[in-house]
Every structure is written in structure tokens, then in C-alpha cells.
Design an enzyme around this catalytic site. Structure first.
Site, PDB file in Angstrom:
ATOM      1  CG  ASP A  87       1.251   2.774   3.146  1.00  0.00           C
ATOM      2  OD1 ASP A  87       0.544   3.365   3.982  1.00  0.00           O
ATOM      3  OD2 ASP A  87       1.715   1.636   3.331  1.00  0.00           O
ATOM      4  CD  GLU A 147      -5.757   5.014   6.022  1.00  0.00           C
ATOM      5  OE1 GLU A 147      -4.696   4.586   6.530  1.00  0.00           O
ATOM      6  OE2 GLU A 147      -6.532   4.307   5.355  1.00  0.00           O
TER       7      GLU A 147
END
Length: 421
Positions: free
Chosen positions: A81, A178
Site C-alpha cells: 500500500d 494501481e
């Protein structure tokens, strides 16, 4: 080429102490029993690992063990993340989903040559741009295209550097990329998002999710603060821009928006569900479930040593509130006057503690400031080490019920199944 594909519906579940993977996966199993596949993505940032003293390999091990124990046959992922070029190395072996965070690079000027090359390459964006499913049209001049390209190209090129570093180790198609653009000052316009997506395609990053910025505040662990109608409009425009980019720039057909800090945004969940259905698309609801707080609720609910520890964690968080809140200042809104004194909390029973902490807006004793302080107070529990972890283990049953119910009932069901209370 066979590429790992992210399902239409996915939920990014944080698990700070890597103890609730089974309970979280159980929520996805409940959705599956309703006929809807929602795949879990266990996400944890380098900052969280650093604070807790954990390693990405532990997140992977917990996820793998849960999947084996509960016989989950669908896909699942571990997300590095908010990764950067400087922090990606330790995530290369255990992870297969990478949120490349380039928000800090937005606004750094691209070179004049790169900007002009982009403008020449994308003349299709000049003039009137029409997005399917959107009534309004957008006029794009050469100056607008040049200015927006100059604002975002540098950041996208940085994302390209991170992507290629991951690709060198993982191999093409073996992970989900992403790009995160959400931690910026203002929401991107549809034209800006189109330009970002065109630049990402130019960099040959086959992104499957993109995290745009929305208006309003997405504070940690509490409801959305902002104009719901404006959010609905922005989300629809994002879906439409993504559909345009898939068609024109050969980006993956499953590309979808990723809604960061999506946990507990109850007021916009019906909008997310309805807009997603309107565009026949998917969404990645990220950082959903507030698992650490559900652990704390479970311990308090168990009473005895669990409740004592929960009170102690609050007292320590209160004493160090400025230090704890500093790194999260942009995503919390705590009213110091509404924080109860630790002496008062020390006299609470289980129900008083859980009523103040559990996110139930209809509960008169619910205290969003109390909740937000404890949300950022996981560092206190981390310092307790085995004392905290041992209590989680000995109270696993009651903690797990809270984790599963919260993730399924309050997050997965309203967003992906359209169940609203």
C-alpha cells in the site's frame, strides 16, 4: 499473455497485527453465499509495518493461512500500500498488488519536451470531449491540455519507474498495478483524469485500479464529510472517463476506481452501489473494515483483562494524542473537547466503552472523536507487544464475530450487494 486479473468487486482490508485474516475472509464468504464474489486484498503500508515492527511476509502468511483454512477458491491479493521507489523492495517477494503512490509528485513540472510530445500524441482530446453516460460535454483547448499534462506527467513517469522495477522482479502480468492520485489538494476533473489515464497508457502501465481524488473529507474510520450529490457526480464522471480510456488507450478492460479511506463511509455507500450498477462496472473499496478498532471493541466486550487493556490503550492514546495525530492530521477531525478524560473512561463498563467506540450513528453514546483517536492509537497496542497479541488470541471468538460482522454488514453488503439498513 496471461495476466493476473482483479475481480470486478474487491475489498481492501487492513489487518494491522495480521491476526484477523480468517475473520475478514469469512465476510467475503458470506457475500459468496449471497451469490456475489468480493475478493479480499490485504493491504498494509510501509509506514504501518515500520510502526508495528512487522514485515510484509507476515501479511502474506496470514492471508495464505486463512485461505487454506476456509477453503477459499477465488482469487485474493496482498497489497503493498502507498508504495514508492524508495520503499518497494521489501514488498517484492510477498506481494502481488502494488498501490503506486505518486501524489507527492503531482504538480512538479514535466519537461517542456515531454509536455509538447504528449500534446502532439493526444490531439484526439482537443475540442469537444463526450463521455458515454454523461449529459455534459467538455471543451479541451491546446492550452488546457498542455497545462494539465505539465501538472501530471512527472508523477505518471515516476509511477512508470516504480512499475518497471516491480515488473523486473515479478514478471509481466504477475501482479495488479494501481496508481494512487487521491492524496492531493483537490479532485481531478474528468479531463484531467483522461489525461492521467492517457499518460499511464503511454508509460505502458497496465493499471487495473486508479485512486482518484474526490471532494469532501475521507477521514479515518468515520463517515464521509461532504456533499453526497457532488460525490455522486464525481464518481459517475470517473466511471465514464475510465470507460473512455479503456476504449481509446487499450488499458485493461477491468480497470476500475479505487476508493481510498473507504472505511465507514456509510452515507455514500448507496451512491457507490447505484453508480457502479449504472455503469456496469466494478469498484475497489480500500482500507475497509477498521479491523484494529473491531479488535479493541472485542476486547472491551469480553470484559476482564480485555476491558482493562482497552481502557489503558485509550489512556495512553490520550496522553500522546498530539504525537499520534500528527501524521494523520489531514484525515482526522478530532474535537479535543469531546474526548473523555481517561479517569472517566476507567470507570466505564464494557457496554459504555463499546457504545462510544463502535460506529453506530444511531447510538447516542457514539463518540467520533474517541473513535478517531483510538484509530490512530494502534501504535500504543504495538508497543505492548505480546501482551496485546496474547489477549487477542485468548479472546479470538468474540473479536472475530465483531470483525466479520463489521466488514460484511457495514461494508460489503451495502456497497456490493445493495443491502442498506
Amino acid at each position: 499473455m496471461n495476466r493476473r486479473m482483479l475481480n470486478r468487486y474487491s475489498v481492501g482490508t487492513g489487518d494491522r497485527f495480521a491476526r484477523q485474516a480468517k475473520a475478514q475472509l469469512q465476510a467475503c464468504i458470506q457475500a459468496l453465499q449471497e451469490g456475489v464474489v468480493v475478493v479480499p486484498v490485504w493491504n498494509k503500508s510501509n509506514r504501518e509495518h515500520t510502526i508495528i515492527g512487522s514485515d510484509p511476509a507476515a501479511t502474506r502468511a496470514a492471508a495464505d493461512a486463512a485461505v487454506t483454512a476456509l477453503h477459499w477458491d477465488n482469487s485474493y491479493f496482498c497489497d503493498a500500500d502507498h508504495i514508492t521507489l524508495q520503499t518497494v523492495d521489501r514488498f517484492l517477494a510477498p506481494c502481488d498488488f502494488y498501490t503506486m503512490d505518486v501524489a507527492d509528485e503531482i504538480g512538479k513540472p514535466a519537461s517542456a519536451a515531454d509536455t509538447e510530445a504528449f500534446v502532439k500524441r493526444h490531439t484526439e482530446l482537443l475540442g469537444t470531449v463526450t463521455l458515454e453516460g454523461i449529459d455534459e460535454t467538455f471543451e479541451v483547448t491546446r492550452d488546457l491540455l498542455r497545462d494539465a499534462a505539465g501538472k501530471f506527467l512527472f508523477a505518471v513517469k515516476k509511477a512508470g519507474e516504480v512499475y518497471r522495477k516491480i515488473e523486473q522482479t515479478k514478471g509481466t502480468g504477475n501482479f495488479i498495478p494501481e496508481v494512487s492520485m487521491d492524496e492531493t489538494d483537490s479532485a481531478q476533473t474528468p479531463v484531467e483524469l483522461l489525461i492521467i489515464l492517457a499518460a499511464i497508457a503511454d508509460e505502458q502501465i497496465p493499471i487495473q485500479t486508479i485512486a482518484p481524488k474526490f471532494s469532501g473529507r475521507f477521514n479515518k474510520g468515520v463517515d464521509y464529510v461532504g456533499n453526497v450529490e457532488q460525490f455522486e457526480k464525481e464518481l459517475a464522471l470517473d466511471f465514464a472517463a475510465i470507460a473512455y480510456a479503456i476504449k481509446h488507450y487499450d488499458l485493461p478492460g477491468n480497470l476500475k476506481p479505487s476508493i481510498h479511506s473507504g472505511s465507514d463511509k456509510f452515507s455514500i455507500y448507496p451512491v457507490i452501489h447505484d453508480t457502479m450498477k449504472r455503469f456496469n462496472a466494478g469498484v475497489h473499496l480500500k482500507t475497509a473494515g477498521t479491523t484494529w478498532l473491531e479488535e479493541l471493541i472485542g476486547l472491551a466486550e469480553a470484559g476482564g483483562d480485555g476491558l482493562t487493556l482497552a481502557k489503558e490503550i485509550y489512556a495512553e492514546a490520550y496522553a500522546h494524542r498530539e504525537e499520534l495525530c500528527g501524521p494523520y492530521a489531514s484525515v482526522i477531525d478530532i474535537d479535543p473537547a469531546k474526548l473523555p478524560f481517561p479517569l472517566e473512561v476507567s470507570k466505564w463498563d464494557s457496554q459504555q466503552y463499546t457504545s462510544a467506540l463502535r460506529h453506530n450513528p444511531r447510538e447516542p453514546r457514539y463518540n467520533s472523536s474517541f473513535r478517531q483517536l483510538l484509530h490512530v492509537g494502534f501504535k500504543i497496542a504495538a508497543k505492548m507487544g505480546t501482551r496485546y497479541l496474547d489477549l487477542l488470541e485468548s479472546n479470538e471468538a468474540v473479536v472475530a464475530v465483531n470483525v466479520t460482522e463489521n466488514l460484511y454488514k457495514r461494508h460489503i453488503a451495502p456497497v456490493f450487494l445493495g443491502h442498506h439498513e
